[in-house]
Design a protein around this motif. Structure first.
Motif, PDB file in Angstrom:
ATOM      1  N   ILE A   1      -3.357  12.779   1.088  1.00 34.18           N
ATOM      2  CA  ILE A   1      -3.607  11.719  -0.020  1.00 34.18           C
ATOM      3  C   ILE A   1      -2.981  10.504   0.679  1.00 34.18           C
ATOM      4  O   ILE A   1      -2.105  10.436   1.350  1.00 34.18           O
ATOM      5  N   ALA A   2      -3.302   9.204  -0.146  1.00 30.56           N
ATOM      6  CA  ALA A   2      -2.699   7.831   0.462  1.00 30.56           C
ATOM      7  C   ALA A   2      -1.211   7.876   0.205  1.00 30.56           C
ATOM      8  O   ALA A   2      -0.788   7.781  -0.852  1.00 30.56           O
ATOM      9  N   PRO A   3      -0.321   7.549   1.021  1.00 29.45           N
ATOM     10  CA  PRO A   3       1.059   7.345   0.991  1.00 29.45           C
ATOM     11  C   PRO A   3       1.162   6.011   0.542  1.00 29.45           C
ATOM     12  O   PRO A   3       0.510   5.095   0.429  1.00 29.45           O
TER      13      PRO A   3
ATOM     14  N   SER B   1      -6.401  10.050  -4.398  1.00 31.21           N
ATOM     15  CA  SER B   1      -5.567   8.900  -4.086  1.00 31.21           C
ATOM     16  C   SER B   1      -5.368   7.944  -4.960  1.00 31.21           C
ATOM     17  O   SER B   1      -6.417   7.454  -5.636  1.00 31.21           O
ATOM     18  N   ARG B   2      -4.245   7.295  -5.202  1.00 24.80           N
ATOM     19  CA  ARG B   2      -4.306   5.942  -6.078  1.00 24.80           C
ATOM     20  C   ARG B   2      -4.873   4.840  -5.057  1.00 24.80           C
ATOM     21  O   ARG B   2      -5.192   3.751  -5.881  1.00 24.80           O
ATOM     22  N   TYR B   3      -5.190   5.079  -3.830  1.00 24.58           N
ATOM     23  CA  TYR B   3      -5.709   3.901  -3.001  1.00 24.58           C
ATOM     24  C   TYR B   3      -6.826   4.429  -2.233  1.00 24.58           C
ATOM     25  O   TYR B   3      -6.582   5.725  -1.853  1.00 24.58           O
TER      26      TYR B   3
ATOM     27  N   GLY C   1      -8.961   3.958   1.336  1.00 24.79           N
ATOM     28  CA  GLY C   1      -8.382   3.736   2.596  1.00 24.79           C
ATOM     29  C   GLY C   1      -8.361   2.290   2.867  1.00 24.79           C
ATOM     30  O   GLY C   1      -7.561   1.861   3.315  1.00 24.79           O
ATOM     31  N   ASN C   2      -9.443   1.603   2.621  1.00 25.85           N
ATOM     32  CA  ASN C   2      -9.714   0.177   2.681  1.00 25.85           C
ATOM     33  C   ASN C   2      -8.507  -0.558   1.784  1.00 25.85           C
ATOM     34  O   ASN C   2      -7.875  -1.430   2.127  1.00 25.85           O
ATOM     35  N   GLU C   3      -8.157  -0.138   0.795  1.00 28.16           N
ATOM     36  CA  GLU C   3      -6.977  -0.760  -0.164  1.00 28.16           C
ATOM     37  C   GLU C   3      -5.874  -0.595   0.403  1.00 28.16           C
ATOM     38  O   GLU C   3      -4.902  -1.377   0.602  1.00 28.16           O
ATOM     39  N   LEU C   4      -5.549   0.862   1.097  1.00 25.60           N
ATOM     40  CA  LEU C   4      -4.349   0.955   1.652  1.00 25.60           C
ATOM     41  C   LEU C   4      -4.105   0.094   2.930  1.00 25.60           C
ATOM     42  O   LEU C   4      -3.210  -0.284   2.910  1.00 25.60           O
ATOM     43  N   CYS C   5      -5.212  -0.063   3.685  1.00 26.36           N
ATOM     44  CA  CYS C   5      -5.138  -0.696   4.774  1.00 26.36           C
ATOM     45  C   CYS C   5      -4.715  -2.183   4.401  1.00 26.36           C
ATOM     46  O   CYS C   5      -3.811  -2.911   5.197  1.00 26.36           O
ATOM     47  N   ARG C   6      -5.522  -2.777   3.485  1.00 23.25           N
ATOM     48  CA  ARG C   6      -5.246  -4.388   3.096  1.00 23.25           C
ATOM     49  C   ARG C   6      -3.709  -4.306   2.595  1.00 23.25           C
ATOM     50  O   ARG C   6      -2.998  -5.256   2.967  1.00 23.25           O
ATOM     51  N   LEU C   7      -3.248  -3.374   1.708  1.00 23.76           N
ATOM     52  CA  LEU C   7      -1.790  -3.275   1.308  1.00 23.76           C
ATOM     53  C   LEU C   7      -0.894  -3.437   2.497  1.00 23.76           C
ATOM     54  O   LEU C   7       0.159  -4.257   2.445  1.00 23.76           O
ATOM     55  N   PHE C   8      -0.797  -2.487   3.427  1.00 29.39           N
ATOM     56  CA  PHE C   8      -0.343  -2.348   4.433  1.00 29.39           C
ATOM     57  C   PHE C   8      -0.158  -3.493   5.530  1.00 29.39           C
ATOM     58  O   PHE C   8       0.660  -3.958   5.785  1.00 29.39           O
ATOM     59  N   LYS C   9      -1.579  -4.203   5.581  1.00 27.59           N
ATOM     60  CA  LYS C   9      -1.487  -5.009   6.691  1.00 27.59           C
ATOM     61  C   LYS C   9      -0.704  -6.477   5.948  1.00 27.59           C
ATOM     62  O   LYS C   9      -0.122  -7.280   6.743  1.00 27.59           O
ATOM     63  N   SER C  10      -1.057  -6.614   4.660  1.00 30.90           N
ATOM     64  CA  SER C  10      -0.400  -7.888   4.185  1.00 30.90           C
ATOM     65  C   SER C  10       0.882  -7.643   3.633  1.00 30.90           C
ATOM     66  O   SER C  10       1.734  -8.577   3.747  1.00 30.90           O
ATOM     67  N   SER C  11       1.444  -6.442   3.486  1.00 33.30           N
ATOM     68  CA  SER C  11       2.882  -6.404   2.912  1.00 33.30           C
ATOM     69  C   SER C  11       3.669  -6.366   4.367  1.00 33.30           C
ATOM     70  O   SER C  11       5.014  -6.650   4.202  1.00 33.30           O
ATOM     71  N   TYR C  12       3.106  -5.918   5.393  1.00 34.91           N
ATOM     72  CA  TYR C  12       4.158  -5.612   6.703  1.00 34.91           C
ATOM     73  C   TYR C  12       3.345  -6.171   7.671  1.00 34.91           C
ATOM     74  O   TYR C  12       2.869  -5.692   8.883  1.00 34.91           O
TER      75      TYR C  12
END
Length: 120
Positions: free
Chosen positions: A34-36, A58-60, A62-73
């Motif tokens: 699942i997406a962390p 998952s709540r995200y 993969g593309n949503e998680l990638c976008r969140l990761f890249k924008s947050s960090y």
């Protein structure tokens, strides 16, 4: 230093296949089905993230998680390789800022070559 790959794949058989492939050539792996949250990825010390786009349950995605990761960090330069059988997977990968995309089914040699290049 041993390279550490985070595999995020909701299909148990495919995630085990990824794990076998990468560990057979000496990489250390962490597998999640699942997406962390993006913070987990940031703090994990990974050298590569291999992630499916469709993450059922998952709540995200993969593309949503990638976008969140890249924008947050933005200072974390860990490359993200998105994978999918989706016909528009390459577009989704580009839109979310992924560092690469591979379609499924995939060729093992191409996967390993791509992973090696992305971690270089």
């Amino acid at each position: 230093m041993e390279k550490h790959i985070l595999i995020i794949e909701d299909d148990q058989e495919i995630s085990e296949l990824f794990q076998m492939i990468f560990e057979a050539v000496g990489y250390h792996t962490t597998v999640l089905n699942i997406a962390p949250n993006p913070e987990f990825i940031d703090k994990g010390g990974f050298h590569l993230i291999v992630m499916d786009i469709r993450l059922i349950g998952s709540r995200y995605n993969g593309n949503e998680l990638c976008r969140l990761f890249k924008s947050s960090y933005p200072n974390n330069k860990t490359p993200v390789l998105l994978m999918s059988a989706e016909s528009n997977g390459d577009i989704l990968a580009q839109e979310c800022g992924a560092d690469g995309f591979m379609g499924k089914p995939f060729d093992v040699d191409n996967l390993l070559t791509r992973a090696f290049e992305m971690m270089a």
